[in-house]
Design a protein around this motif. Structure first.
Motif, PDB file in Angstrom:
ATOM      1  N   MET A 110      -7.500  -3.736 -15.131  1.00  0.00           N
ATOM      2  CA  MET A 110      -7.820  -2.833 -14.023  1.00  0.00           C
ATOM      3  C   MET A 110      -6.763  -2.878 -12.918  1.00  0.00           C
ATOM      4  SD  MET A 110     -10.478  -1.329 -15.087  1.00  0.00           S
ATOM      5  CE  MET A 110     -10.981  -0.466 -13.628  1.00  0.00           C
ATOM      6  N   LEU A 111      -6.090  -4.006 -12.752  1.00  0.00           N
ATOM      7  CA  LEU A 111      -5.053  -4.130 -11.724  1.00  0.00           C
ATOM      8  C   LEU A 111      -3.724  -3.490 -12.140  1.00  0.00           C
ATOM      9  CD1 LEU A 111      -5.639  -7.752 -10.417  1.00  0.00           C
ATOM     10  CD2 LEU A 111      -5.952  -5.628  -9.121  1.00  0.00           C
ATOM     11  N   ALA A 112      -3.491  -3.328 -13.428  1.00  0.00           N
ATOM     12  CA  ALA A 112      -2.202  -2.829 -13.917  1.00  0.00           C
ATOM     13  C   ALA A 112      -1.784  -1.499 -13.282  1.00  0.00           C
ATOM     14  CB  ALA A 112      -2.200  -2.737 -15.437  1.00  0.00           C
ATOM     15  N   PRO A 113      -2.654  -0.485 -13.176  1.00  0.00           N
ATOM     16  CA  PRO A 113      -2.211   0.764 -12.547  1.00  0.00           C
ATOM     17  C   PRO A 113      -1.890   0.588 -11.050  1.00  0.00           C
ATOM     18  CG  PRO A 113      -4.311   1.081 -13.694  1.00  0.00           C
ATOM     19  CD  PRO A 113      -3.991  -0.367 -13.744  1.00  0.00           C
ATOM     20  N   ILE A 114      -2.568  -0.324 -10.404  1.00  0.00           N
ATOM     21  CA  ILE A 114      -2.290  -0.574  -8.981  1.00  0.00           C
ATOM     22  C   ILE A 114      -0.935  -1.263  -8.852  1.00  0.00           C
ATOM     23  CG2 ILE A 114      -3.119  -1.690  -6.875  1.00  0.00           C
ATOM     24  CD1 ILE A 114      -5.973  -1.549  -8.176  1.00  0.00           C
ATOM     25  N   GLN A 115      -0.660  -2.199  -9.739  1.00  0.00           N
ATOM     26  CA  GLN A 115       0.631  -2.885  -9.726  1.00  0.00           C
ATOM     27  C   GLN A 115       1.776  -1.899  -9.923  1.00  0.00           C
ATOM     28  OE1 GLN A 115      -0.123  -5.571 -12.946  1.00  0.00           O
ATOM     29  NE2 GLN A 115      -1.119  -7.096 -11.635  1.00  0.00           N
ATOM     30  N   ALA A 116       1.555  -0.899 -10.757  1.00  0.00           N
ATOM     31  CA  ALA A 116       2.595   0.102 -11.010  1.00  0.00           C
ATOM     32  C   ALA A 116       2.950   0.872  -9.749  1.00  0.00           C
ATOM     33  CB  ALA A 116       2.141   1.064 -12.113  1.00  0.00           C
ATOM     34  N   GLY A 117       2.025   0.950  -8.803  1.00  0.00           N
ATOM     35  CA  GLY A 117       2.288   1.640  -7.547  1.00  0.00           C
ATOM     36  C   GLY A 117       3.120   0.841  -6.569  1.00  0.00           C
ATOM     37  N   PHE A 118       3.341  -0.423  -6.869  1.00  0.00           N
ATOM     38  CA  PHE A 118       4.154  -1.278  -5.999  1.00  0.00           C
ATOM     39  C   PHE A 118       5.418  -1.652  -6.753  1.00  0.00           C
ATOM     40  CE2 PHE A 118       0.006  -1.689  -4.128  1.00  0.00           C
ATOM     41  CZ  PHE A 118       0.286  -1.692  -2.770  1.00  0.00           C
ATOM     42  N   ARG A 119       6.420  -0.836  -6.556  1.00  0.00           N
ATOM     43  CA  ARG A 119       7.698  -1.077  -7.210  1.00  0.00           C
ATOM     44  C   ARG A 119       8.472  -2.066  -6.362  1.00  0.00           C
ATOM     45  NH1 ARG A 119       5.660   0.624 -11.420  1.00  0.00           N
ATOM     46  NH2 ARG A 119       5.562   2.835 -11.780  1.00  0.00           N
ATOM     47  N   ARG A 120       8.555  -3.286  -6.817  1.00  0.00           N
ATOM     48  CA  ARG A 120       9.258  -4.320  -6.076  1.00  0.00           C
ATOM     49  C   ARG A 120      10.752  -4.011  -6.065  1.00  0.00           C
ATOM     50  NH1 ARG A 120       6.115  -8.863  -4.275  1.00  0.00           N
ATOM     51  NH2 ARG A 120       4.290  -7.762  -3.610  1.00  0.00           N
ATOM     52  N   GLY A 121      11.415  -4.420  -4.997  1.00  0.00           N
ATOM     53  CA  GLY A 121      12.842  -4.188  -4.884  1.00  0.00           C
ATOM     54  C   GLY A 121      13.155  -2.993  -4.022  1.00  0.00           C
TER      55      GLY A 121
END
Length: 191
Positions: free
Chosen positions: A175-186
């Motif tokens: 469930m967190l994976a799509p939210i993580q995709a919204g935070f592009r580190r760098g």
């Protein structure tokens, strides 16, 4: 961008349902709501609000009797530095009244990837629309082979199985994976 570590506790549960998560400090409260939904196992079917030092953040609606600022416009970093005792609250589902206590455990942590992410936690979260704490207790009693007809009905709605002690980390990470995709580190962070 540094990270913030939060402990999220679902109040009035016994044993306590809780999660520890890392989130980017620039996350806004609407995205934090999405993280909490994923980490706790909620399905984002109801209204929510955060209470921070007497101010409320959420999605304004026609039924609110107090001013509510847009959660999308409030950054966690800005709010965290002004908290009394590093604590604020999150209310989900104004009918079941799931009240969460959120403790800011640490700020300015080294950036991690992926983020946001679950670090730790305990106990299964109550299913949606079971009638709040009373329904959750009835469901747990029925799952233990005790309880009344109401609890058995709630257990039937869960296909006859509910383990209150199981924290499904694989489902939370999914469930967190799509939210993580919204935070592009760098440098390309969205919050």
């Amino acid at each position: 961008m540094p990270d913030i570590r939060l402990r999220i506790e679902l109040l009035d549960t016994d044993p306590l349902v809780w999660r520890r998560v890392l989130v980017p400090e620039q996350i806004n409260l609407h995205r934090l709501h999405e993280v909490i939904q994923a980490a706790m196992g909620w399905e984002n079917c109801h209204l929510f609000e955060f209470e921070c030092n007497g101010r409320y953040y959420g999605e304004p609606d026609d039924w609110s009797d107090r001013p509510i600022a847009l959660a999308r416009n409030a950054k966690l970093k800005t709010i965290a530095v002004r908290l009394k005792d590093n604590i604020f609250h999150y209310l989900y589902d104004f009918g079941d009244d799931w009240i969460h206590r959120i403790v800011v455990e640490a700020t300015d942590l080294a950036e991690t990837n992926p983020c946001p992410r679950l670090i730790d936690g305990a106990m299964a979260c109550p299913p949606e629309d079971i009638g709040g704490i009373a329904g959750f207790e009835a469901l747990k009693e029925a799952a233990a082979g005790r309880g009344d007809e109401h609890g058995k009905m709630l257990l039937d709605a869960e296909d006859g199985h509910f383990d209150p002690e199981t924290l499904d980390e694989a489902e939370i990470n999914f469930m967190l994976a799509p939210i993580q995709a919204g935070f592009r580190r760098g440098g390309r962070c969205h919050g």
